[in-house]
Structures are given as C-alpha cells and as structure tokens.
Design an enzyme around this catalytic site. Structure first.
Site, PDB file in Angstrom:
ATOM      1  N   CYS A 111       0.805  -1.218   0.000  1.00  0.00           N
ATOM      2  CA  CYS A 111       0.000   0.000   0.000  1.00  0.00           C
ATOM      3  C   CYS A 111       0.838   1.268   0.000  1.00  0.00           C
ATOM      4  CB  CYS A 111      -0.997  -0.045   1.150  1.00  0.00           C
ATOM      5  SG  CYS A 111      -2.273  -1.315   0.884  1.00  0.00           S
ATOM      6  N   SER A 117      -6.098  12.020  -2.275  1.00  0.00           N
ATOM      7  CA  SER A 117      -5.984  10.570  -2.405  1.00  0.00           C
ATOM      8  C   SER A 117      -5.859  10.192  -3.872  1.00  0.00           C
ATOM      9  CB  SER A 117      -7.220   9.912  -1.806  1.00  0.00           C
ATOM     10  OG  SER A 117      -7.343   8.570  -2.237  1.00  0.00           O
TER      11      SER A 117
END
Length: 556
Positions: A119, A471
């Site tokens: 991630c 994001s």
C-alpha cells in the site's frame, strides 16, 4: 558474501551461536542471508495476507540456496487514517520505512533483500531503501483487491471511492442510508490494495515498470494463485541477482524513471506518484524535475480509463494484458527505453517481447486514446511558483478551464464541514491551506472533501486547491501540492475570501488575480500559525521536511 561479517571465522563463533539459538544449522548459516522486509499487519486490507506471500518468498529463496530471514515493517492504511489526526502520520511513515530497512539490512549484513509491501507509503518507502542500500533486491507486492459489485444494480462495480462518494450522495439527499449500507458491504470484497488506480496500485504498477518487480507485480489480483507463484519466483530471482551482481542502482536509472513517467501518463496514476518518484529517484542518484511531467504527458496519450476517473479496475487491466501490454504499446511507438535492466535479469524489451493487448477497450491503441495527453499535469503560476499537480484524466471537460471566487479554509476539517453543510456554491474554488508537508504536518490526503463534492454532484462546477494532497482515489478538479506551501510563506497563505482564482489545466497555468503589491502587503502582516503537533516524530519531521515540489523528502 557480505554476510561473512556476521558468520565467518573463529572470531564469529558467538555470532553463529546466536544463529543456532534460532534453530539454524551450520549448512543454513553458510548460505547467503536474504532479508525479507515484511509489511504484514492486521490493520491494512492490502497487508492482512502478506504473511502468505512471505512464506512463498521464503520457499523460493530456500529452493535457490539462500537463507531467508524476515523482519517487520510498519504501515499506515490511508483509508482508515483518513480525515482525522492519523492522516498526519501517513506520508511521514515513508521515511521511517526506508530508515527501518536500512537499519535492519546494515546491522545484520544481509546479502540481498526481498521487499513485500502493498500500500501507499510502504511501496515507495521500500524502494527508497532499496536504492539507498544497493543490495540485490526484488519487490513483490501483495496484489490488488477485486472490485465489488453493487447488489441491486447488475453490472455496476463499486470500490472504496464509491463508499466515500455515497456519503456525499446521502448528504445531498439523492441516496438513502440503506443503499449506502449495501455499497459499504460490497465495496471491498477481498484482501488486497484497493481496486482502482489509486496510490497503492499506481506505485505497484510503476515498480514493475522501473524494473524492480517481476512482470505482473502491479496487476495480478491478491487472491489469485499466480500471486503465490510470483512470490516464489521473486525469492528465486533475488538469488540470481546476487550471483550476477545486479543491484537496484543498475536497474533504477534515469531511463527507468523516464519509462515510469511514460506509463504513469498512459495509466492515469495517482497524483501521489509526483511525490514518490522524485523521492525514490533521489535515493538512486537521479533527479526528476516537475517540468518533466508535462513534457512526458504532452507526448504520451492516456490509454486506460481506470477508477476513480474511469470505468475499469486493476483486475480489468490485468485481464487485458497488464503493465507489460501497456509498455509494449508504448515501446512499439518508441516511447519506452527497451534496454533498461530489470530484476528478471533481462531487459525491458526482452520481458515484453511476447506481450500483447487482449482488450483494446481497456488498453487503447495510441491512435484511439481516452485523452491525447497523459493522466497528470503540473500547473505553474503566481499561486504556485514551484508548481501544483492535478490528475487531469479524472477532471470533467467543463472544469479543464475554470475561474471563480476563493472559499478559504485553514484546515481540511473546516472545509469538509462547510461542504457537508451545503455552503459551497457552483463556481467556487475551495482553498484548503496549512496542510502541506511542513504545515500539516505530513501533507494529509483529503479524500473526504473531494469525494463529498463528487457525491453531491458538484465535481463539474467546483474546484479544490490545496498545499496538501489528494488521495489516489480523488476525481474532479482537485489541485494539490501547491508549492511553496502556506506554512513556508507561499502565496496560498495570502489568498482571501472572494479573491478570483483562474485555472487552465490545458495551458498548465494557475493564477491568483490579485495585484503583486496587494500580495506583498498581505505578506508583510502575515504570521505563521502555531505548529499543530509539538512533540514526537511528526514534530521533528515538520522541522526537516522539504517542499512537495522536491518529493517531501527530509533535508539533511
């Protein structure tokens, strides 16, 4: 072998004794020691299964004659850390990850490394460490999550961003809480990195492009047996690299990063790659200038329509031929350096020679792109002298050029509250400042305000500008990384309510329509705000972190 420092000769008998305390035999101790950086934990969906990946890596190393040893690496789930104090710590964790791996590999004299991340900050943190240490290294990610399916709307896929945007739809009154609950339950159906071309998958794909991951690293889903086989091959390959003397700095060259930028544009990757690629390149002794992004974008069409800006997910990209097929399309047109070395021990050209596109709607040809220019753009102007970044492939056509009054907020929380209260009107330009690397501190991702605006149906009418970041799941005219940041006295600190801001993504420009003399007067009376975090790691981080335009790396 480098590990001879901790195991060879009579004077290392105490060291060998400690190895034997862990159950290792003399035969095992004589093998090359390969460290496995294991980011498994029980708090990140993309990492909850990494122990299985690590077991496969260990098997590969052992089959190839090495001694695998694992150690833990921290990780932050940006989705869970989103929109509260925890997000301050996300970007800063990248530096800790790189430092931790440096400490472990150097203190224990590892001969090589296999990195097992999945991630957001974990992938670039590990790549930074690989470049810094320059030991034979292979990266094997945990793979992407499968997309979810809306239980009441056949054919409609959902993902994490669908949940964020559904919250905005509920606030707007166009969705009830019952449907929100259905989407919440369906959006993340498996382990893995969230299923769109968000930051985690962007970085996993670019790891493959740079040459530090095996073919398939970026796109093979987490739940597929192929991922386990790939992990075993990663363990075997690191032993081959050790034997051949191939190290990360011979792979992560200037040409390799140029390849990464080209594929970044073709895929429409996260704006966060603009932070991470320069940081990784810097550790490898390569400089990436922000102006390079516009140069590469101008000659590299956007070929894949991936969530959040498009209809497809990583599983679709994998089915269509994966990153190798994208690279083959670009290579056939001379847009990729085929002579770059990779962890396969072969060149890019050799790796992709047999690759082909299996679905021309998922990976379009250069003659029929989704957009003529690449996925990212860097804008310059008096509001952002050092630049700011937008994912132009996720911006609606009507917002490519926009001008409107500034609505100014000194924190994400204040902006989010105003958006949810319905205070933002069509045409507004929401300015969120004091959220940069230094002022945040930590340059928080802001998915809540952007997804709420999209969910409320305002993404075709409202722009957002910040010295923080967005994001990888953000869509719309969301412009981040404004540099210099407000806390460093950048022009964004002097914007006032109602000032007119002009944005022209096509022309790569952004302007605050206020006279220079007025801005100078405002600056003269400006006082930096007090630090938000005054103790611990992030307090130290805020004192040393550089501008976002330099990758938000630590100075000194």
């Amino acid at each position: 072998m480098r590990s001879g420092q901790v195991k060879d000769g009579i004077e290392r008998a105490p060291h060998r004794s400690l190895f034997k305390a862990m159950g290792y035999t003399d035969e095992e101790i004589r093998r090359p020691i390969i460290g496995i950086a294991n980011a498994a934990n029980d708090i990140i969906p993309g990492h909850v299964h990494l122990d299985k990946i690590v077991e496969a890596v260990k098997a590969g190393i052992y089959m190839a004659g090495g001694l695998p040893v694992t150690f833990g690496v921290i990780g932050v789930c940006d989705g869970i850390a989103m929109n509260h104090t925890g997000m301050h710590y996300s970007l800063g964790s990248r530096e800790l990850i790189a430092d931790t791996i440096e400490v472990m590999a150097t203190a224990h004299a590892f001969d090589g490394l296999v990195m097992v991340p999945n991630c957001d900050k974990i992938v670039p943190g590990m790549l930074m460490a690989a470049a810094r240490l320059d030991l034979p290294t292979v990266v094997i990610s945990g793979g992407p999550m499968l997309a979810g399916k809306h239980p009441e709307k056949p054919g409609q896929k959902v993902d994490l961003i669908s949940v964020f945007e559904a919250v905005g739809a509920v606030k707007r009154g166009t969705m009830d809480e019952r449907e929100l609950g259905l989407i919440e339950d369906a959006a993340c159906p498996t382990c893995g990195s969230c299923s769109g071309m968000f930051t985690a998958n962007s970085m996993n794909c670019l790891t493959e492009v740079i040459g530090m991951g095996l073919p398939g690293n970026g796109t093979v889903p987490a739940v597929m047996a192929e991922r386990q086989r790939m992990a075993k091959y990663a363990g075997m390959k690191v032993m081959e690299l050790l034997g051949a003397g191939i190290t990360p700095r011979s792979i992560m060259t200037e040409k390799a990063f140029e390849n990464a930028l080209a594929v970044d544009m073709a895929l429409g990757c996260s704006t966060n790659t603009v932070l991470h690629l320069p940081a990784i390149a810097g550790e490898a002794g390569v400089k990436i200038d922000l102006s390079m992004i516009n140069e590469v974008s101008a000659k590299t069409p956007h070929l894949c329509s991936l969530s959040p800006g498009g209809k497809d997910h990583i599983e679709d990209l994998n089915r269509a031929g994966g990153i190798s097929a994208v690279m083959k399309v670009l290579a056939d047109a001379g847009r990729i350096h085929g002579d770059c070395m990779t962890v396969t021990g072969k060149s890019v050209s050799e790796n992709i020679a047999a690759s082909r596109v299996l679905d021309a709607d998922v990976i379009r040809p250069l003659s029929n792109p989704y957009h003529e220019q690449g996925g990212l753009a860097v804008l310059f102007g008096n509001l952002a002298p050092e630049g700011c970044v937008v994912k132009q492939s996720a911006v609606r056509d009507e917002m490519m050029v926009h001008e409107g009054p500034a609505r100014v907020y000194n924190s994400e929380e204040a902006a989010s509250a105003a958006i949810m209260a319905g205070e933002i009107r069509k045409g507004d330009v929401v300015v969120i400042r004091y959220e940069g690397p230094k002022g945040g501190p930590g340059m928080r991702e802001m998915l809540t305000p952007t997804s709420t605006i999209a969910g409320m149906g305002l993404d075709g009418d409202v722009a957002l500008i910040t010295d923080g970041r967005f994001s990888g799941g953000t869509r719309g005219a969301a412009i981040g990384h404004v540099s210099p940041e407000a806390s460093s006295g950048g022009p964004i600190a002097f914007v006032e309510e109602g000032d007119i801001i002009s944005i022209n993504i096509r022309e790569k420009s952004i302007a605050l329509k206020v006279e220079d003399a007025v801005l100078e007067k405002r600056k003269a009376s400006w006082t930096p705000p007090a630090a938000k975090i005054t103790k611990g790691y992030m307090a130290r981080y805020s004192q040393r972190v550089s501008s976002a335009s330099r990758g938000a790396v630590l100075d000194g």
